[in-house]
Design a protein around this motif. Structure first.
Motif, short mmCIF file in Angstrom:
data_model
loop_
_atom_site.label_atom_id
_atom_site.label_comp_id
_atom_site.label_asym_id
_atom_site.label_seq_id
_atom_site.Cartn_x
_atom_site.Cartn_y
_atom_site.Cartn_z
N LEU A 143 46.44 99.63 65.51
CA LEU A 143 47.83 99.42 65.09
C LEU A 143 48.32 100.47 64.10
N GLY A 144 47.84 101.68 64.27
CA GLY A 144 48.38 102.81 63.51
C GLY A 144 47.58 103.21 62.30
N LEU A 145 48.24 103.23 61.18
CA LEU A 145 47.69 103.83 59.97
C LEU A 145 46.48 103.13 59.36
N PRO A 146 46.16 101.87 59.70
CA PRO A 146 44.88 101.32 59.22
C PRO A 146 43.69 102.17 59.70
N MET A 147 43.89 102.98 60.72
CA MET A 147 42.83 103.87 61.20
C MET A 147 42.36 104.81 60.09
N LEU A 148 43.26 105.29 59.25
CA LEU A 148 42.89 106.29 58.24
C LEU A 148 41.84 105.78 57.24
N PRO A 149 42.06 104.66 56.54
CA PRO A 149 41.01 104.22 55.61
C PRO A 149 39.73 103.79 56.34
N LEU A 150 39.87 103.22 57.54
CA LEU A 150 38.67 102.85 58.29
C LEU A 150 37.87 104.09 58.69
N TYR A 151 38.56 105.14 59.04
CA TYR A 151 37.88 106.39 59.38
C TYR A 151 37.13 106.94 58.16
N VAL A 152 37.75 106.87 56.99
CA VAL A 152 37.10 107.34 55.76
C VAL A 152 35.83 106.54 55.49
N VAL A 153 35.88 105.23 55.71
CA VAL A 153 34.67 104.41 55.56
C VAL A 153 33.59 104.90 56.53
N GLY A 154 33.99 105.21 57.76
CA GLY A 154 33.04 105.74 58.75
C GLY A 154 32.42 107.04 58.29
N VAL A 155 33.20 107.90 57.66
CA VAL A 155 32.69 109.18 57.14
C VAL A 155 31.65 108.93 56.05
N VAL A 156 31.97 108.04 55.13
CA VAL A 156 31.06 107.75 54.01
C VAL A 156 29.75 107.15 54.53
N VAL A 157 29.84 106.18 55.43
CA VAL A 157 28.62 105.56 55.98
C VAL A 157 27.79 106.60 56.71
N SER A 158 28.42 107.42 57.53
CA SER A 158 27.69 108.44 58.28
C SER A 158 27.02 109.42 57.33
N PHE A 159 27.74 109.83 56.28
CA PHE A 159 27.17 110.77 55.33
C PHE A 159 25.98 110.18 54.61
N LEU A 160 26.08 108.92 54.22
CA LEU A 160 24.95 108.28 53.53
C LEU A 160 23.74 108.12 54.45
N LEU A 161 23.98 107.89 55.74
CA LEU A 161 22.87 107.69 56.67
C LEU A 161 22.25 108.99 57.17
N THR A 162 23.07 110.04 57.29
CA THR A 162 22.58 111.27 57.95
C THR A 162 22.80 112.53 57.14
N GLY A 163 23.62 112.47 56.11
CA GLY A 163 23.99 113.69 55.40
C GLY A 163 25.10 114.45 56.13
N ASP A 164 25.66 113.84 57.17
CA ASP A 164 26.68 114.47 58.00
C ASP A 164 27.84 113.49 58.17
N PRO A 165 29.09 113.92 58.04
CA PRO A 165 30.21 112.99 58.10
C PRO A 165 30.53 112.45 59.49
N ALA A 166 29.98 113.03 60.55
CA ALA A 166 30.35 112.60 61.90
C ALA A 166 29.26 111.86 62.66
N SER A 167 28.00 112.18 62.43
CA SER A 167 26.91 111.70 63.29
C SER A 167 26.87 110.20 63.50
N ARG A 168 27.10 109.43 62.46
CA ARG A 168 27.09 107.96 62.58
C ARG A 168 28.45 107.34 62.31
N ASN A 169 29.47 108.17 62.33
CA ASN A 169 30.83 107.66 62.19
C ASN A 169 31.22 107.02 63.53
N PRO A 170 31.47 105.72 63.56
CA PRO A 170 31.75 105.07 64.84
C PRO A 170 32.97 105.65 65.56
N PHE A 171 33.95 106.14 64.83
CA PHE A 171 35.14 106.72 65.46
C PHE A 171 34.80 108.03 66.18
N GLU A 172 33.97 108.84 65.57
CA GLU A 172 33.55 110.09 66.21
C GLU A 172 32.62 109.82 67.39
#
Length: 155
Positions: free
Chosen positions: A90-119
């Motif tokens: 539904l639009g802009l809620p994607m932005l903060p959710l994507y940022v959460v995905g970046v943080v989780v991916s970075f903590l798990l892999t050291g990379d912002p995309a590898s475990r980001n569910p959106f990527e």
């Protein structure tokens, strides 16, 4: 455009995500052109953030590169999948959710995309990403903050 692409096009207009993409492109002094499947390209984006080669807001794909950068059909399909994510969220809620995905991916892999569910849902390889393995959490956090500790102190 297919009927579903029209639905996404109209949905992302109504949820204001495409308008937000146009606004970001204007602020970044990008040049606009029509792309395939109801997408718009905003090339020559001049703001330094985000640092990705391309990023999508609504049905607008923004890039610092020239229009020819989007001759890569895999990349365009990857970014189009992100436009569907804006539609479903539904639009802009994607932005903060994507940022959460970046943080989780970075903590798990050291990379912002590898475990980001959106990527991952958009296709890592199509977006030009390499999948990094999950590392022990302490190791990625230590790596992230090791650069902060090694900086010289101010005057």
């Amino acid at each position: 455009m297919t009927a579903w692409q029209w639905v996404k096009f109209v949905g992302n207009l109504l949820n204001l995500s495409t308008l937000a993409g146009v606004l970001v492109g204007v602020l970044g002094r990008a040049g606009f052109s029509r792309g395939p499947r109801g997408l718009f390209f905003a090339n020559g984006y001049r703001l330094g953030f985000p640092v990705a080669g391309a990023f999508t807001i609504g049905n607008v794909i923004l890039s610092k590169h020239e229009r020819s950068y989007f001759d890569d059909e895999k990349l365009v399909r990857h970014e189009e999948r992100h436009s569907w994510q804006y539609f479903w969220l539904l639009g802009l809620p994607m932005l903060p959710l994507y940022v959460v995905g970046v943080v989780v991916s970075f903590l798990l892999t050291g990379d912002p995309a590898s475990r980001n569910p959106f990527e991952r849902l958009a296709g890592l390889k199509d977006g030009g990403y390499v999948e990094r393995p999950v590392q022990p959490l302490g190791r990625t956090v230590t790596q992230a903050f090791s650069g902060l500790r090694s900086r010289p102190k101010g005057p």
